[in-house]
Design a protein around this motif. Structure first.
Motif, PDB file in Angstrom:
ATOM      1  N   CYS A 130      18.756   0.506  -8.467  1.00 57.18           N
ATOM      2  CA  CYS A 130      18.235  -0.835  -8.773  1.00 57.18           C
ATOM      3  C   CYS A 130      18.166  -1.082 -10.280  1.00 57.18           C
ATOM      4  N   ALA A 131      18.194  -0.006 -11.070  1.00 54.52           N
ATOM      5  CA  ALA A 131      18.149  -0.176 -12.524  1.00 54.52           C
ATOM      6  C   ALA A 131      19.365  -0.925 -13.039  1.00 54.52           C
ATOM      7  N   ALA A 132      20.466  -0.863 -12.273  1.00 49.73           N
ATOM      8  CA  ALA A 132      21.691  -1.562 -12.677  1.00 49.73           C
ATOM      9  C   ALA A 132      21.768  -2.963 -12.078  1.00 49.73           C
ATOM     10  N   GLY A 133      20.703  -3.399 -11.463  1.00 52.56           N
ATOM     11  CA  GLY A 133      20.675  -4.744 -10.889  1.00 52.56           C
ATOM     12  C   GLY A 133      21.066  -4.818  -9.424  1.00 52.56           C
ATOM     13  N   ARG A 134      21.328  -3.681  -8.792  1.00 55.35           N
ATOM     14  CA  ARG A 134      21.672  -3.696  -7.362  1.00 55.35           C
ATOM     15  C   ARG A 134      20.419  -3.936  -6.534  1.00 55.35           C
ATOM     16  N   SER A 135      20.589  -4.594  -5.427  1.00 52.86           N
ATOM     17  CA  SER A 135      19.437  -4.871  -4.560  1.00 52.86           C
ATOM     18  C   SER A 135      19.022  -3.593  -3.838  1.00 52.86           C
ATOM     19  N   PRO A 136      17.740  -3.468  -3.468  1.00 44.72           N
ATOM     20  CA  PRO A 136      17.287  -2.281  -2.726  1.00 44.72           C
ATOM     21  C   PRO A 136      18.051  -2.066  -1.422  1.00 44.72           C
ATOM     22  N   VAL A 137      18.418  -3.147  -0.751  1.00 50.06           N
ATOM     23  CA  VAL A 137      19.162  -3.019   0.506  1.00 50.06           C
ATOM     24  C   VAL A 137      20.537  -2.410   0.246  1.00 50.06           C
ATOM     25  N   ASP A 138      21.200  -2.844  -0.823  1.00 48.18           N
ATOM     26  CA  ASP A 138      22.508  -2.280  -1.157  1.00 48.18           C
ATOM     27  C   ASP A 138      22.405  -0.783  -1.465  1.00 48.18           C
ATOM     28  N   ALA A 181       2.297   6.929  -6.779  1.00 46.78           N
ATOM     29  CA  ALA A 181       1.281   7.860  -7.266  1.00 46.78           C
ATOM     30  C   ALA A 181       1.695   9.301  -7.001  1.00 46.78           C
ATOM     31  N   GLU A 182       2.311   9.539  -5.859  1.00 48.49           N
ATOM     32  CA  GLU A 182       2.743  10.899  -5.526  1.00 48.49           C
ATOM     33  C   GLU A 182       3.930  11.311  -6.403  1.00 48.49           C
ATOM     34  N   LEU A 183       4.821  10.371  -6.707  1.00 51.71           N
ATOM     35  CA  LEU A 183       5.951  10.678  -7.590  1.00 51.71           C
ATOM     36  C   LEU A 183       5.485  11.034  -8.999  1.00 51.71           C
ATOM     37  N   ALA A 184       4.362  10.462  -9.411  1.00 49.28           N
ATOM     38  CA  ALA A 184       3.821  10.794 -10.731  1.00 49.28           C
ATOM     39  C   ALA A 184       3.330  12.237 -10.771  1.00 49.28           C
ATOM     40  N   ARG A 185       3.002  12.813  -9.612  1.00 53.87           N
ATOM     41  CA  ARG A 185       2.525  14.200  -9.559  1.00 53.87           C
ATOM     42  C   ARG A 185       3.662  15.193  -9.399  1.00 53.87           C
ATOM     43  N   GLY A 186       4.773  14.767  -8.780  1.00 52.66           N
ATOM     44  CA  GLY A 186       5.865  15.704  -8.539  1.00 52.66           C
ATOM     45  C   GLY A 186       6.881  15.146  -7.576  1.00 52.66           C
ATOM     46  N   ASP A 187       7.655  16.046  -6.976  1.00 54.43           N
ATOM     47  CA  ASP A 187       8.735  15.640  -6.081  1.00 54.43           C
ATOM     48  C   ASP A 187       8.187  15.079  -4.771  1.00 54.43           C
ATOM     49  N   VAL A 188       8.956  14.139  -4.204  1.00 57.74           N
ATOM     50  CA  VAL A 188       8.586  13.504  -2.933  1.00 57.74           C
ATOM     51  C   VAL A 188       9.818  13.476  -2.028  1.00 57.74           C
ATOM     52  N   ALA A 189       9.629  13.795  -0.749  1.00 59.01           N
ATOM     53  CA  ALA A 189      10.690  13.697   0.252  1.00 59.01           C
ATOM     54  C   ALA A 189      10.384  12.543   1.188  1.00 59.01           C
ATOM     55  N   VAL A 190      11.369  11.678   1.391  1.00 60.77           N
ATOM     56  CA  VAL A 190      11.200  10.520   2.255  1.00 60.77           C
ATOM     57  C   VAL A 190      12.366  10.444   3.227  1.00 60.77           C
ATOM     58  N   THR A 244       0.830  -1.212   0.000  1.00 58.24           N
ATOM     59  CA  THR A 244       0.000   0.000   0.000  1.00 58.24           C
ATOM     60  C   THR A 244       0.857   1.251   0.000  1.00 58.24           C
ATOM     61  N   ASP A 245       1.891   1.260   0.824  1.00 58.89           N
ATOM     62  CA  ASP A 245       2.760   2.430   0.907  1.00 58.89           C
ATOM     63  C   ASP A 245       3.510   2.657  -0.403  1.00 58.89           C
ATOM     64  N   ALA A 246       3.968   1.572  -1.020  1.00 64.45           N
ATOM     65  CA  ALA A 246       4.677   1.717  -2.299  1.00 64.45           C
ATOM     66  C   ALA A 246       3.760   2.312  -3.362  1.00 64.45           C
ATOM     67  N   ALA A 247       2.502   1.870  -3.375  1.00 60.86           N
ATOM     68  CA  ALA A 247       1.550   2.391  -4.363  1.00 60.86           C
ATOM     69  C   ALA A 247       1.293   3.878  -4.137  1.00 60.86           C
ATOM     70  N   ARG A 248       1.165   4.287  -2.888  1.00 63.04           N
ATOM     71  CA  ARG A 248       0.919   5.700  -2.586  1.00 63.04           C
ATOM     72  C   ARG A 248       2.109   6.571  -2.978  1.00 63.04           C
ATOM     73  N   PHE A 285      12.331   2.859  -0.535  1.00 65.23           N
ATOM     74  CA  PHE A 285      12.476   3.976  -1.471  1.00 65.23           C
ATOM     75  C   PHE A 285      13.281   3.578  -2.702  1.00 65.23           C
ATOM     76  N   ALA A 286      14.245   2.660  -2.546  1.00 65.36           N
ATOM     77  CA  ALA A 286      15.106   2.285  -3.665  1.00 65.36           C
ATOM     78  C   ALA A 286      14.337   1.546  -4.749  1.00 65.36           C
ATOM     79  N   GLU A 287      13.184   0.972  -4.398  1.00 66.89           N
ATOM     80  CA  GLU A 287      12.386   0.228  -5.368  1.00 66.89           C
ATOM     81  C   GLU A 287      11.465   1.126  -6.180  1.00 66.89           C
ATOM     82  N   LEU A 288      11.329   2.392  -5.773  1.00 65.83           N
ATOM     83  CA  LEU A 288      10.289   3.239  -6.352  1.00 65.83           C
ATOM     84  C   LEU A 288      10.763   4.109  -7.490  1.00 65.83           C
ATOM     85  N   SER A 289      12.044   4.473  -7.501  1.00 64.52           N
ATOM     86  CA  SER A 289      12.527   5.411  -8.516  1.00 64.52           C
ATOM     87  C   SER A 289      14.025   5.237  -8.707  1.00 64.52           C
ATOM     88  N   ASP A 290      14.472   5.574  -9.898  1.00 64.39           N
ATOM     89  CA  ASP A 290      15.910   5.616 -10.166  1.00 64.39           C
ATOM     90  C   ASP A 290      16.435   7.039 -10.113  1.00 64.39           C
TER      91      ASP A 290
END
Length: 513
Positions: free
Chosen positions: A436-444, A351-360, A344-348, A379-384
């Motif tokens: 993550c676009a280069a194949g790195r894990s989100p934890v890394d 959706a917010e990133l599609a509208r503009g900048d997000v601070a986490v 649920t949090d990832a989806a929210r 956060f690493a899974e949501l955007s590059d």
């Protein structure tokens, strides 16, 4: 080199702690456990206490009067919470490094003797000084588990008898540290005696084996930044009415004015935001619609995203979990409330990133000390398009964060400070090969961002989490919602106690690889 002592007995006030005055600690208890009226009442009593102590030589009576005013009627659990979450930071800041070198080098039994009630000292002495026993007076409690304000024990003769009872079968402490009248009651029991002031050049101190490093206070609570001595307490009381008025003006301006105008207004109301690095320009997609940048910030206060938007001069949505409703109303930027359900949090957030900048803030909670908590990897899974932002703040009187108090007051306490200063440092956007676009894990990716932010601020990485902080400071997991009561119950199990000692023990804070 001298043989390492196997046992030591040390006085706390004026020996392990540089300052022998106990008044600021009772002021802290009065303020944090009861509030401003009791704080003012104890301050009004200060001249009489000094008269008893200095002119009449009745320091013990003065201490008992201060203890009565500070604790009478306070619930036992509240007093213990203040002693665990608030007092250790102020005590740790006052530790004499030379006295600690002599005390910490002991391999065997360590005993701390104090004039204050044991409940106020025991957590700090055991968890940070590594003491095995604490000798002092005790607070009396009513059947309703409230403090009566009366103290039992603590007389010089009783202290000496208690120390003697800890070393049976004719054994004697190897080393005694102290200088007061109370210390003179137990020092004759020790084979060797040292009295402050200590100097690192003294032969008796310099020839001793090196002690382990002092156990740092990582998590602490309470609103007061400075030690409430009598003069500082007067300054705090005089400033509070003006500070409240100033906070109202600052918050009102933040709500009414457009965010682009705030940098020009802030200097006139005593605020300052220091910017370093180059803020990224707004970005647009192929069809001309805005696409968001994911700003990953260190979490120092709830003002982190606000300071970021202040510097950028544009809309930035803040991702929050436990933000109070009042803070949401006062916020000059949009907020996105999370549920702690990963999908649920990832989806929210997408959706917010599609509208503009997000601070986490991936730490999930604030930390006042120069340490970064473990970063959540979501956060690493949501955007590059990730831009790390190192935020920090400086205040003079009041902390704008709390674990035990009313979180709705956080922004008010921040703006009540005479000159709140925020520092915002923009790092370069992560290269594609670091995402993550280069194949790195989100934890890394999360660990890498944590490391570079810590290096920028001069902080140290840890693996502690929100749960660790709240277990130490509030006795729960810091979870808001229906599960809070069950979690608080589970937090009292022995496993939780072991984890608390892990957090506050001798830890090597290693950067995450």
């Amino acid at each position: 080199m001298a043989a390492m002592p196997s046992s030591v007995v040390a006085e706390l006030e004026g020996t392990l702690l540089r300052d022998a005055c106990t008044f600021p600690y009772f002021m802290l208890v009065a303020f944090e456990a009861s509030g401003l009226p009791r704080f003012a009442a104890l301050l009004a009593l200060w001249p009489a206490l000094r008269l008893l102590e200095l002119l009449l030589g009745r320091g013990g009576l003065a201490l008992r009067c201060a203890a009565f005013v500070a604790t009478a009627g306070v619930p036992r659990a509240e007093l213990e919470a203040v002693a665990r979450a608030v007092l250790p930071k102020f005590m740790a800041d006052d530790v004499d490094p030379t006295a600690w070198a002599a005390f910490g080098a002991c391999e065997g039994r360590r005993v701390v003797v104090t004039r204050m009630p044991r409940v106020m000292v025991e957590w700090f002495a055991r968890e940070h000084l590594g003491a095995h026993d604490v000798v002092g007076c005790d607070v009396e409690y009513s059947r309703l588990r409230r403090c009566t304000g009366l103290l039992k024990g603590g007389r010089d003769e009783a202290v000496a008898e208690r120390v003697r009872a800890l070393f049976r079968d004719g054994d004697r402490p190897d080393l005694g540290l102290g200088r007061s009248e109370m210390a003179r009651s137990f020092l004759p029991l020790c084979k060797e005696q040292l009295q402050p002031p200590f100097s690192a050049d003294d032969d008796d101190v310099a020839k001793r084996p090196k002690c382990p490093p002092f156990r740092p206070v990582i998590f602490h609570d309470g609103r007061l930044v400075r030690r409430p001595t009598a003069l500082m307490s007067i300054a705090i009381l005089l400033w509070i009415p003006l500070g409240v008025l100033l906070a109202i003006v600052r918050i009102t301006l933040g709500i009414v004015l457009p965010i682009q105008a705030l940098p020009y207004v802030a200097p006139f109301v005593g605020g300052a935001v220091i910017t370093r690095g180059r803020p990224p320009a707004p970005t647009t997609g192929a069809n001309g619609s805005p696409t968001g940048v994911l700003f990953v910030c260190t979490h120092r206060t709830l003002m982190d995203p606000v300071a970021l938007a202040f510097v950028l001069g544009r809309r930035v949505a803040a991702v929050t979990y436990s933000l109070s409703r009042l803070s949401e109303v006062l916020s000059p930027i949009p907020t996105v409330r999370l549920t702690r359900d990963r999908d649920t949090d990832a989806a929210r957030m997408r959706a917010e990133l599609a509208r503009g900048d997000v601070a986490v803030c991936p730490e999930g909670t604030t930390c006042r000390e120069p340490f970064l908590l473990r970063f959540s990897a979501l956060f690493a899974e949501l955007s590059d398009r990730i831009v790390p932002v190192a935020t920090n703040y400086r205040v003079g009187l009041f902390h704008p964060t709390t674990a035990r108090g009313w979180k709705a007051m956080d922004p008010i306490f921040f703006f009540m400070n005479p000159r709140p200063v925020y520092e915002v440092t923009f790092l370069n956007q992560l290269p594609a090969e670091a995402t993550c676009a280069a194949g790195r894990s989100p934890v890394d990716v999360a660990n890498y961002v944590q490391r570079i932010l810590a290096a920028t601020l001069g902080f140290e990485c840890t693996t502690f989490t929100r749960k660790d902080k709240y277990r130490v400071l509030a006795g729960n997991d810091g979870i808001v919602g229906a599960k809070a009561a069950a979690t608080a119950t589970a937090a009292t199990k022995p496993g939780w106690q072991r984890r608390v000692r892990e957090v506050l023990g001798f830890l090597r804070f290693t950067k995450i690889d």
